[in-house]
Motif scaffolding. Structure first.
Motif, mmCIF file in Angstrom:
data_model
loop_
_atom_site.group_PDB
_atom_site.id
_atom_site.type_symbol
_atom_site.label_atom_id
_atom_site.label_comp_id
_atom_site.label_asym_id
_atom_site.label_seq_id
_atom_site.Cartn_x
_atom_site.Cartn_y
_atom_site.Cartn_z
ATOM 1 N N LEU A 199 76.612 91.441 29.306
ATOM 2 C CA LEU A 199 76.493 90.654 30.532
ATOM 3 C C LEU A 199 77.587 91.010 31.546
ATOM 4 C CD1 LEU A 199 75.577 87.133 29.079
ATOM 5 C CD2 LEU A 199 74.074 88.673 30.333
ATOM 6 N N THR A 200 78.750 91.349 31.024
ATOM 7 C CA THR A 200 79.861 91.726 31.914
ATOM 8 C C THR A 200 79.534 93.021 32.660
ATOM 9 O OG1 THR A 200 81.398 90.641 30.416
ATOM 10 C CG2 THR A 200 82.359 92.161 31.999
ATOM 11 N N VAL A 201 78.930 93.970 31.949
ATOM 12 C CA VAL A 201 78.536 95.239 32.582
ATOM 13 C C VAL A 201 77.472 94.967 33.646
ATOM 14 C CG1 VAL A 201 77.401 97.474 32.199
ATOM 15 C CG2 VAL A 201 79.147 96.667 30.589
ATOM 16 N N LEU A 202 76.524 94.092 33.287
ATOM 17 C CA LEU A 202 75.450 93.744 34.217
ATOM 18 C C LEU A 202 76.025 93.119 35.492
ATOM 19 C CD1 LEU A 202 72.373 93.490 34.662
ATOM 20 C CD2 LEU A 202 72.480 91.248 33.548
ATOM 21 N N ARG A 203 76.972 92.220 35.300
ATOM 22 C CA ARG A 203 77.573 91.551 36.462
ATOM 23 C C ARG A 203 78.321 92.556 37.336
ATOM 24 N NH1 ARG A 203 81.980 86.785 35.979
ATOM 25 N NH2 ARG A 203 83.015 88.433 34.820
ATOM 26 N N ARG A 204 79.032 93.478 36.704
ATOM 27 C CA ARG A 204 79.782 94.474 37.471
ATOM 28 C C ARG A 204 78.832 95.320 38.320
ATOM 29 N NH1 ARG A 204 83.486 96.099 33.707
ATOM 30 N NH2 ARG A 204 82.066 97.628 32.842
ATOM 31 N N ASN A 205 77.717 95.718 37.716
ATOM 32 C CA ASN A 205 76.750 96.545 38.453
ATOM 33 C C ASN A 205 76.121 95.768 39.602
ATOM 34 O OD1 ASN A 205 77.264 98.722 36.833
ATOM 35 N ND2 ASN A 205 75.580 98.295 35.417
ATOM 36 N N MET A 206 75.840 94.491 39.364
ATOM 37 C CA MET A 206 75.260 93.666 40.429
ATOM 38 C C MET A 206 76.236 93.508 41.587
ATOM 39 S SD MET A 206 73.262 90.706 38.287
ATOM 40 C CE MET A 206 72.788 89.690 39.679
ATOM 41 N N SER A 207 77.512 93.297 41.256
ATOM 42 C CA SER A 207 78.533 93.147 42.304
ATOM 43 C C SER A 207 78.658 94.421 43.124
ATOM 44 C CB SER A 207 79.899 92.818 41.694
ATOM 45 O OG SER A 207 79.835 91.588 41.035
ATOM 46 N N ARG A 208 78.609 95.567 42.427
ATOM 47 C CA ARG A 208 78.719 96.849 43.131
ATOM 48 C C ARG A 208 77.554 97.059 44.086
ATOM 49 N NH1 ARG A 208 80.260 100.424 38.290
ATOM 50 N NH2 ARG A 208 82.472 99.954 38.135
ATOM 51 N N ARG A 209 76.351 96.734 43.581
ATOM 52 C CA ARG A 209 75.157 96.905 44.421
ATOM 53 C C ARG A 209 75.228 95.997 45.642
ATOM 54 N NH1 ARG A 209 71.842 97.422 40.008
ATOM 55 N NH2 ARG A 209 71.432 95.190 40.040
ATOM 56 N N LEU A 210 75.691 94.784 45.413
ATOM 57 C CA LEU A 210 75.804 93.826 46.519
ATOM 58 C C LEU A 210 76.773 94.361 47.579
ATOM 59 C CD1 LEU A 210 75.327 91.110 47.898
ATOM 60 C CD2 LEU A 210 77.053 90.100 46.398
ATOM 61 N N MET A 211 77.878 94.925 47.110
ATOM 62 C CA MET A 211 78.884 95.470 48.035
ATOM 63 C C MET A 211 78.282 96.601 48.870
ATOM 64 S SD MET A 211 81.665 94.778 49.177
ATOM 65 C CE MET A 211 82.031 93.464 48.027
ATOM 66 N N VAL A 212 77.500 97.467 48.236
ATOM 67 C CA VAL A 212 76.856 98.579 48.958
ATOM 68 C C VAL A 212 75.904 98.017 50.017
ATOM 69 C CG1 VAL A 212 75.203 100.504 48.712
ATOM 70 C CG2 VAL A 212 77.095 100.252 47.074
ATOM 71 N N ASP A 213 75.144 96.986 49.646
ATOM 72 C CA ASP A 213 74.201 96.376 50.595
ATOM 73 C C ASP A 213 74.931 95.703 51.756
ATOM 74 O OD1 ASP A 213 72.122 97.222 49.057
ATOM 75 O OD2 ASP A 213 71.745 95.285 48.093
ATOM 76 N N ILE A 214 76.050 95.065 51.449
ATOM 77 C CA ILE A 214 76.831 94.417 52.511
ATOM 78 C C ILE A 214 77.415 95.475 53.449
ATOM 79 C CG2 ILE A 214 78.954 93.118 52.985
ATOM 80 C CD1 ILE A 214 78.255 91.354 50.567
ATOM 81 N N HIS A 215 77.974 96.532 52.875
ATOM 82 C CA HIS A 215 78.555 97.581 53.723
ATOM 83 C C HIS A 215 77.508 98.210 54.644
ATOM 84 C CE1 HIS A 215 82.214 98.085 50.880
ATOM 85 N NE2 HIS A 215 82.417 97.195 51.812
ATOM 86 N N ALA A 216 76.270 98.248 54.188
ATOM 87 C CA ALA A 216 75.207 98.856 54.998
ATOM 88 C C ALA A 216 74.918 98.035 56.265
ATOM 89 C CB ALA A 216 73.938 99.015 54.169
ATOM 90 N N LEU A 217 75.373 96.786 56.294
ATOM 91 C CA LEU A 217 75.147 95.935 57.479
ATOM 92 C C LEU A 217 76.069 96.313 58.639
ATOM 93 C CD1 LEU A 217 75.061 92.444 55.724
ATOM 94 C CD2 LEU A 217 73.085 93.650 56.641
ATOM 95 N N TYR A 218 77.139 97.026 58.333
ATOM 96 C CA TYR A 218 78.131 97.366 59.360
ATOM 97 C C TYR A 218 77.743 98.663 60.044
ATOM 98 C CZ TYR A 218 81.218 93.900 57.197
ATOM 99 O OH TYR A 218 81.762 92.740 56.711
ATOM 100 N N ARG A 219 77.515 98.583 61.367
ATOM 101 C CA ARG A 219 77.243 99.777 62.163
ATOM 102 C C ARG A 219 78.290 99.799 63.268
ATOM 103 N NH1 ARG A 219 74.905 103.428 59.901
ATOM 104 N NH2 ARG A 219 74.111 104.259 61.853
#
Ligand SMILES: [Zn+2]
Ligand SMILES: [Zn+2]
Length: 258
Positions: free
Chosen positions: A148-168
């Motif tokens: 579950l810890t690995v799963l959470r880490r991957n989810m957090s990373r994906r979320l960060m990538v999606d958030i960064h994509a909002l910045y233009r």
């Protein structure tokens, strides 16, 4: 007088490395230094940041008490800029969110669309938090907990990538680029990049055809835990988050100010 000399030597300014030009671009505080003192006096006198409202309608969530509590203080930024018609305007920003709010009237908002942010962020954040509670329910060292810890880490990373994509990010050459294009490829993008006052103010200026003449940033509230930032102190833009993007954001400004 000493303050003024400091400003001239660019100890208090917006600066960053521009990869396109292969050198640093800077914007000293200039007139924004004086304008910051005006804001400080207002914060001191009013004890709140919803300054667009009369005192009797003030919202307790925007009180500056928030800055002196457990959340500690925050950076505030002031920009003096010229409109295309040559009128001088002053704009203000706070770093990140204020007590959970991205947008407060009278302050420059984030560089992304807050609705888009909520769409990308809120559900995922809830899932990640729920996963955290599941993780806590398992014994430390158990296989379930590890997975579950690995799963959470991957989810957090994906979320960060999606958030960064909002910045233009837009600069003064008319270029627009994402964080991943601006950051050196071998460097991770820290959380909160683009949310400091300097980038918020420059983005607003570049989008609205304003020519910045100066930006100053100061800290207001209870000092940081390390003591690196003190109430009422002026500071240059940060190294970790701002230095890698401000070079791009300031590119073309000097030519425009001539
Ligand atoms: Zn910064
Ligand atoms: Zn440049």
């Amino acid at each position: 007088m000493q303050q003024y000399q400091e400003l001239n030597s660019c100890e208090t300014c917006c600066l960053g490395f521009c990869r396109q030009c292969g050198r640093e671009h800077q914007l000293p505080a200039g007139a924004a230094y004086q304008a910051s003192h005006v804001l400080m006096a207002e914060l001191q006198a009013e004890g709140r940041i919803d300054l667009h409202l009369p005192a009797e309608e003030a919202d307790a969530r925007f009180s500056t008490d928030y800055l002196f509590g457990p959340a500690r203080g925050k950076m505030f930024g002031v920009m003096v800029a010229a409109t295309q018609a040559g009128k001088i305007v002053t704009l203000r920003a706070f770093s990140g969110q204020y007590n959970g709010f991205w947008e407060i009237p009278g302050w420059v908002g984030p560089m992304f669309d807050p609705d888009g942010f909520r769409m990308v962020h809120d559900d995922e954040e809830r899932k990640i938090k729920a996963l955290g509670r599941q993780i806590d329910a398992w014994e430390p060292g158990s296989r379930q907990r590890e997975e579950l810890t690995v799963l959470r880490r991957n989810m957090s990373r994906r979320l960060m990538v999606d958030i960064h994509a909002l910045y233009r990010l837009k600069n003064f050459c008319g270029q627009v680029a994402g964080l991943e294009e601006i950051f050196p490829p071998d460097m991770g993008i820290p959380t909160g990049t683009g949310d400091c006052c300097g980038p918020k103010l420059l983005q607003y200026a570049a989008r609205h055809g304003l020519t910045p003449h100066g930006i100053a940033e100061f800290y207001w509230g209870r000092a940081t835990a390390s003591g690196s930032r003190q109430h009422g102190g002026f500071y240059s833009s940060c190294r970790g988050k701002c230095y890698p993007i401000l070079g791009f954001m300031l590119c073309g400004l000097k030519e425009r100010r001539r």
